[in-house]
Scaffold this motif. Structure first.
Motif, PDB file in Angstrom:
ATOM      1  N   PRO A  51       0.735  -0.832   0.282  1.00 54.19           N
ATOM      2  CA  PRO A  51      -0.004   0.023  -0.075  1.00 54.19           C
ATOM      3  C   PRO A  51       0.749   0.961   0.112  1.00 54.19           C
ATOM      4  N   GLN A  52       2.007   1.352   0.467  1.00 54.09           N
ATOM      5  CA  GLN A  52       2.998   2.141   0.337  1.00 54.09           C
ATOM      6  C   GLN A  52       4.573   1.880   0.158  1.00 54.09           C
ATOM      7  N   MET A  53       5.589   2.258  -0.038  1.00 55.64           N
ATOM      8  CA  MET A  53       6.661   2.569  -0.380  1.00 55.64           C
ATOM      9  C   MET A  53       7.554   3.091   1.127  1.00 55.64           C
ATOM     10  N   PRO A  54       8.611   2.436   1.239  1.00 53.57           N
ATOM     11  CA  PRO A  54       9.289   2.887   2.001  1.00 53.57           C
ATOM     12  C   PRO A  54      10.076   4.010   2.345  1.00 53.57           C
ATOM     13  N   ASP A  55      10.346   4.725   3.090  1.00 53.93           N
ATOM     14  CA  ASP A  55      11.112   5.410   2.284  1.00 53.93           C
ATOM     15  C   ASP A  55      12.768   5.392   2.777  1.00 53.93           C
ATOM     16  N   ILE A  56      13.395   6.061   1.451  1.00 53.29           N
ATOM     17  CA  ILE A  56      13.896   5.699   1.207  1.00 53.29           C
ATOM     18  C   ILE A  56      15.891   6.507   1.585  1.00 53.29           C
ATOM     19  N   SER A  57      16.988   5.883   2.675  1.00 47.23           N
ATOM     20  CA  SER A  57      18.398   7.441   2.480  1.00 47.23           C
ATOM     21  C   SER A  57      18.612   6.974   1.826  1.00 47.23           C
ATOM     22  N   THR A  58      19.886   7.842   1.679  1.00 48.27           N
ATOM     23  CA  THR A  58      21.045   8.345   0.948  1.00 48.27           C
ATOM     24  C   THR A  58      22.796   7.913   1.554  1.00 48.27           C
ATOM     25  N   ASN A  59      23.908   7.554   1.112  1.00 49.51           N
ATOM     26  CA  ASN A  59      24.629   7.852   1.500  1.00 49.51           C
ATOM     27  C   ASN A  59      25.737   8.302   0.249  1.00 49.51           C
ATOM     28  N   PRO A  60      26.629   8.736   1.026  1.00 50.87           N
ATOM     29  CA  PRO A  60      27.620   9.571  -0.040  1.00 50.87           C
ATOM     30  C   PRO A  60      28.387   8.032  -0.741  1.00 50.87           C
ATOM     31  N   VAL A  61      28.786   8.297  -1.526  1.00 52.48           N
ATOM     32  CA  VAL A  61      29.661   7.049  -2.501  1.00 52.48           C
ATOM     33  C   VAL A  61      30.415   7.461  -3.210  1.00 52.48           C
ATOM     34  N   ASP A  62      31.457   8.280  -3.999  1.00 55.30           N
ATOM     35  CA  ASP A  62      32.165   8.384  -4.453  1.00 55.30           C
ATOM     36  C   ASP A  62      32.088  10.016  -5.049  1.00 55.30           C
ATOM     37  N   GLY A  63      31.153  10.999  -4.596  1.00 55.31           N
ATOM     38  CA  GLY A  63      30.708  11.642  -4.704  1.00 55.31           C
ATOM     39  C   GLY A  63      29.018  12.217  -5.143  1.00 55.31           C
ATOM     40  N   ARG A  65      25.184  10.662  -3.979  1.00 53.39           N
ATOM     41  CA  ARG A  65      24.601  10.097  -3.750  1.00 53.39           C
ATOM     42  C   ARG A  65      23.374   8.835  -3.513  1.00 53.39           C
ATOM     43  N   VAL A  66      23.931   7.721  -2.969  1.00 52.95           N
ATOM     44  CA  VAL A  66      23.701   6.667  -3.460  1.00 52.95           C
ATOM     45  C   VAL A  66      22.630   6.219  -2.282  1.00 52.95           C
ATOM     46  N   PRO A  67      21.386   5.255  -2.768  1.00 52.24           N
ATOM     47  CA  PRO A  67      20.512   4.994  -2.144  1.00 52.24           C
ATOM     48  C   PRO A  67      20.980   4.186  -0.927  1.00 52.24           C
ATOM     49  N   ALA A  68      20.734   3.634  -0.008  1.00 52.59           N
ATOM     50  CA  ALA A  68      21.059   3.005   0.804  1.00 52.59           C
ATOM     51  C   ALA A  68      20.401   1.426   0.483  1.00 52.59           C
ATOM     52  N   MET A  69      18.900   1.354   0.362  1.00 50.32           N
ATOM     53  CA  MET A  69      18.194   0.854   0.036  1.00 50.32           C
ATOM     54  C   MET A  69      18.348   0.322  -1.962  1.00 50.32           C
ATOM     55  N   HIS A  70      18.855  -0.366  -2.346  1.00 52.41           N
ATOM     56  CA  HIS A  70      18.736  -0.515  -3.327  1.00 52.41           C
ATOM     57  C   HIS A  70      19.088  -2.558  -3.748  1.00 52.41           C
ATOM     58  N   PHE A  71      19.238  -2.499  -5.244  1.00 55.88           N
ATOM     59  CA  PHE A  71      19.112  -4.313  -5.323  1.00 55.88           C
ATOM     60  C   PHE A  71      19.839  -4.246  -6.873  1.00 55.88           C
ATOM     61  N   GLY A  72      20.310  -4.972  -7.454  1.00 56.95           N
ATOM     62  CA  GLY A  72      20.522  -5.187  -9.023  1.00 56.95           C
ATOM     63  C   GLY A  72      21.538  -6.255  -9.203  1.00 56.95           C
TER      64      GLY A  72
END
Length: 138
Positions: A51-63, A65-72
């Motif tokens: 019903p609702q997406m979670p909030d996504i925080s970011t972290n600095p990586v190599d300049g 803002r990379v989302p802390a929650m991701h997959f790939g």
């Protein structure tokens, strides 16, 4: 190696399946009203309606803002360039555009991030030397 399994949230299943199938080239598997199995480069990912997406925080990586929650997926360099070209041909908007991270260092890697229609971040990366994938030294 056996396929990896990942379940992830989506708001709109139709829109999400269209994105994963048409943009990323995923084949679809079992499908229900509340979920769909997808084949992402040989790995089983499952979109689950929430019903609702979670909030996504970011972290600095190599300049960036990379989302802390991701997959790939870690691709070969050839696969990465093929996907990059396909995405650019489809005029896909990148969350973080294709570039080489950590240039000149042992962990150098090609990377790019996309966002699916529900806001999930997906990273595709490739290393010039696969030993760097799990290297502890850099």
């Amino acid at each position: 190696m056996r396929p990896f399994h990942l379940a992830f949230p989506v708001i709109n299943l139709e829109e999400s399946v269209e994105f994963y199938a048409d943009i990323l080239g995923c084949d679809t598997g079992r499908r229900k009203e509340e979920s769909c199995v997808l084949n992402l480069f040989g790995h089983q990912i499952v979109a689950h309606v929430v019903p609702q997406m979670p909030d996504i925080s970011t972290n600095p990586v190599d300049g960036k803002r990379v989302p802390a929650m991701h997959f790939g997926v870690v691709l070969t360099m050839e696969q990465w360039y093929e996907l990059k070209q396909r995405l650019e041909t489809k005029s896909v908007e990148f969350a973080i555009g294709p570039y080489e991270r950590y240039q000149g260092l042992p962990g150098a890697q090609a990377t790019m991030f996309l966002k699916d229609p529900s806001g999930n971040h997906i990273e595709f990366k490739a290393f010039g030397d696969d030993k760097a994938i799990f290297d502890k030294e850099w």
